[in-house]
Design an enzyme around this catalytic site. Structure first.
Site, short mmCIF file in Angstrom:
data_model
loop_
_atom_site.label_atom_id
_atom_site.label_comp_id
_atom_site.label_asym_id
_atom_site.label_seq_id
_atom_site.Cartn_x
_atom_site.Cartn_y
_atom_site.Cartn_z
N GLY A 1 45.28 37.99 54.36
CA GLY A 1 44.84 38.61 55.61
C GLY A 1 45.59 38.08 56.81
O GLY A 1 46.25 37.04 56.76
N THR B 1 44.24 36.79 59.38
CA THR B 1 43.62 35.52 59.77
C THR B 1 44.38 34.35 59.17
O THR B 1 44.79 33.41 59.86
CB THR B 1 42.15 35.48 59.29
OG1 THR B 1 41.43 36.57 59.89
CG2 THR B 1 41.48 34.17 59.66
N GLU C 1 45.02 43.43 66.94
CA GLU C 1 45.48 44.64 66.26
C GLU C 1 46.25 45.54 67.23
O GLU C 1 45.95 45.58 68.42
CB GLU C 1 44.31 45.43 65.67
CG GLU C 1 43.44 44.66 64.71
CD GLU C 1 42.23 44.02 65.38
OE1 GLU C 1 41.26 43.71 64.67
OE2 GLU C 1 42.27 43.84 66.61
N CYS D 1 50.55 42.06 22.49
CA CYS D 1 50.57 40.70 23.03
C CYS D 1 50.57 39.62 21.95
O CYS D 1 51.38 38.69 21.99
CB CYS D 1 49.38 40.49 23.98
SG CYS D 1 49.34 41.65 25.36
N THR E 1 46.95 53.07 30.40
CA THR E 1 46.69 51.71 30.91
C THR E 1 46.92 51.59 32.41
O THR E 1 46.23 50.83 33.09
CB THR E 1 47.55 50.68 30.14
OG1 THR E 1 47.22 49.37 30.58
CG2 THR E 1 49.04 50.91 30.34
N ASP F 1 49.84 46.29 37.74
CA ASP F 1 50.15 44.95 37.24
C ASP F 1 49.97 43.94 38.37
O ASP F 1 50.69 43.98 39.37
CB ASP F 1 51.58 44.90 36.71
CG ASP F 1 51.86 43.68 35.85
OD1 ASP F 1 51.10 42.70 35.96
OD2 ASP F 1 52.84 43.72 35.08
N ARG G 1 50.13 40.59 37.86
CA ARG G 1 50.72 39.31 37.49
C ARG G 1 51.83 38.91 38.45
O ARG G 1 52.49 39.75 39.05
CB ARG G 1 51.29 39.38 36.07
CG ARG G 1 50.24 39.53 34.99
CD ARG G 1 50.89 39.75 33.64
NE ARG G 1 51.66 40.99 33.60
CZ ARG G 1 52.34 41.41 32.53
NH1 ARG G 1 52.34 40.67 31.43
NH2 ARG G 1 53.01 42.56 32.57
#
EC number: 4.1.99.12
Length: 396
Positions: A140, A142, A162, A267, A313, A325, A327
């Site tokens: 964020g 902040t 903003e 996997c 997926t 994704d 990751r």
């Protein structure tokens, strides 16, 4: 399009304002940002006149507690968890609303000599409570403001506002780029700030090490812990890794595939194929705790349910409110560097992984394919990874 983070930090150090843009999938807005200890009445006046948003002061939880400035509501239901505190004015202000009195309040908030009784409540300055860990914990404005101040060697507090257009609507990226050009301001993204911190800070520590005999040979297992999140990862090392390039596999946790033998993905088969090859040739396997492409085990099961209903997926992740994704591989890069590995042959079908590892300073000299023969249950999954996620798969 965006300026370098290093240049933005230098501007913050010099007391200049910059524009910080967040992700288009988040608030998709830009804020004027500067260091709190450098603020003047002219800065506040510029924010009011041209930014038109709410002038707020991101600060650390520690400092706000020292000043007795507590959260505005006990139950924060804001969907972005913006942590407003009770608003304040410095006690010697008259109305507190002028640009110069607001600047005075801001300066007193970061003054080491200020005490809780120096502020009246409510007021015209809105402190915000930044999360410890900054943008690496919450992406964020902040946290970005506090991070930038710290990176500039200043007190951990900022001033943000903003940017709103003439017609009253929020300024989006094309508007913000024009705004930056008009006023000669640098513009950066929170995404780039996150990458900068990940690349330049040590975020993981080695905790434990032991021998690990397996059916693929005798490995050394090294346990790591992320400093900010306490998330735990391991590296399996086989043979002499001083002979570069080193064969490396970075494997993201998959309970269903790795442990339970699920046929819905590749996997588990990839994990064992990688261990077998590293067992023969030597190398490193980094096992990352980012289950379900980063969305977690229970959300992955929810995604499975949506796939049972016909979604692929990628569509399932999006339906649940996640990117395809989640990751990322900065921690893996830091683990490899800690082990002493810099030049690698990476076992992967994912070009994004190669790009990220290169960005984090590893020399990727070769991609080693790690394809698994598809089965009836995972053929659609593998085809989706190839066609929609760009994975380099030939078997489907």
């Amino acid at each position: 399009m965006f300026d370098r983070i290093e240049d933005a930090i230098e501007d913050i150090k010099q007391g200049k304002m910059i524009i910080v843009v967040d992700d288009e999938n988040r608030e998709n807005e830009g804020d004027l940002v500067m260091a709190a200890e450098k603020v003047t009445g002219e800065h506040i006046n510029f924010m009011i006149k041209y930014g038109r948003g709410l002038v707020c002061v991101p600060m650390t939880e520690k400092r706000l507690n020292e000043l007795g400035i507590y959260q505005m509501v006990e139950n924060n239901t804001d969907h972005k968890e913006t942590a407003f505190t009770v608003s304040v004015d410095y006690k010697e202000c008259t109305t507190g609303i002028s640009a110069f009195e607001r600047a005075l309040t801001v300066k007193k908030l970061v003054d080491d000599n200020s005490k809780p009784e120096d502020f009246t409540k409510p007021g015209h300055i809105f402190p915000l409570r930044a999360k410890d860990g900054g943008v690496l914990v919450r992406a964020g404005h902040t946290e970005a403001a506090v991070d930038l101040a710290v990176l500039a060697g200043l007190k951990p507090a900022g001033v943000i506002c903003e940017i709103i257009k003439d017609d009253g609507n929020m300024a989006r990226l094309p508007d913000l780029l024009e705004f930056a050009k008009k006023f000669g301001l640098r513009i950066i993204s929170i995404e780039d700030l996150i990458k900068y911190r990940m690349k330049n800070e040590i975020l993981v520590r080695r905790v434990a090490q032991a021998k690990l005999p397996t059916k693929y040979g005798n490995f050394e297992i090294v346990g790591y812990e992320e400093i900010l999140t306490r998330k735990q990862h391991v590296a399996l090392i086989k043979g002499d890794i001083n002979k570069e390039p080193v064969l490396v596999r970075i494997h993201s946790e998959c309970l269903t595939g790795d442990i339970l033998g699920s046929l819905r993905c590749d996997c588990g088969d990839q994990l064992h194929a990688a261990m077998e090859r590293i067992g023969q040739e030597g190398g490193v396997l980094v096992y990352l705790r980012q289950e379900g492409r980063g969305i977690g085990l229970l959300n992955k099961i929810k995604a499975y349910h949506l796939q049972d209903q016909g979604l692929d997926t990628v569509e399932a992740n999006i339906k649940l409110g996640f990117p395809p994704d989640l990751r990322e591989y900065s921690i893996a890069a830091q683990i490899l560097k800690d082990i002493g590995v810099k030049k690698i042959r990476i076992m992967t079908n994912n070009p994004q992984k190669i790009m990220e590892l290169s960005d984090y300073g590893l020399d990727v000299v070769e991609r080693v394919s790690i394809e698994i023969c598809p089965n009836h249950y995972n053929e659609k999954y593998l085809k989706t990874k190839k066609e929609r996620m760009g994975h380099l798969i030939l078997e489907v």
